[in-house]
Design a protein around this motif. Structure first.
Motif: not given
Length: 120
Positions: A41-50, A52-62
């Motif tokens: 997230i920090a390196k790509t400056c992407s929103p949490w919803r983007d 990737p699935v292999h890194l986990g569910a975005w809501a739980q990670v956030y």
């Protein structure tokens, strides 16, 4: 496991793992995957919803990111790994250009006033 572009290498992870907070919740969490997700997230400056699935569910990670931020875990990690780069502390006129007024140049109005004072 192949090395992902934004993921920590093994040496970085081994250095970091000793500074992680103790596990208070579910013991099955993968701290390395979580850190990799935050770095992505920090390196790509992407929103949490983007995320990737292999890194986990975005809501739980956030949610975990928000808890760690609130509790100061990221600040503690930053302080643990903070190494000042003394080369970057050196500032001189070749790396920092100042405006001409910062050198003490007087305004034209001040020069006229000084000239009139000197004539008196």
């Amino acid at each position: 496991m192949t090395q992902q572009r934004h993921a920590l290498i093994d040496a970085q992870w081994q250095r970091m793992v000793v500074h992680l907070p103790p596990v208070l919740g579910r013991p099955g969490r993968d701290d390395r995957l979580f850190i990799d997700a935050v770095l992505w997230i920090a390196k790509t400056c992407s929103p949490w919803r983007d995320l990737p699935v292999h890194l986990g569910a975005w809501a739980q990670v956030y949610q975990r990111f928000a808890r760690w931020s609130e509790r100061g875990h990221f600040r503690a990690l930053f302080l643990a790994f903070q190494e000042p780069d003394h080369e970057q502390l050196m500032v001189d006129s070749t790396s920092c250009k100042a405006h001409q007024a910062s050198a003490g140049a007087q305004k034209k109005m001040d020069l006229k006033r000084l000239a009139s004072l000197a004539a008196d």
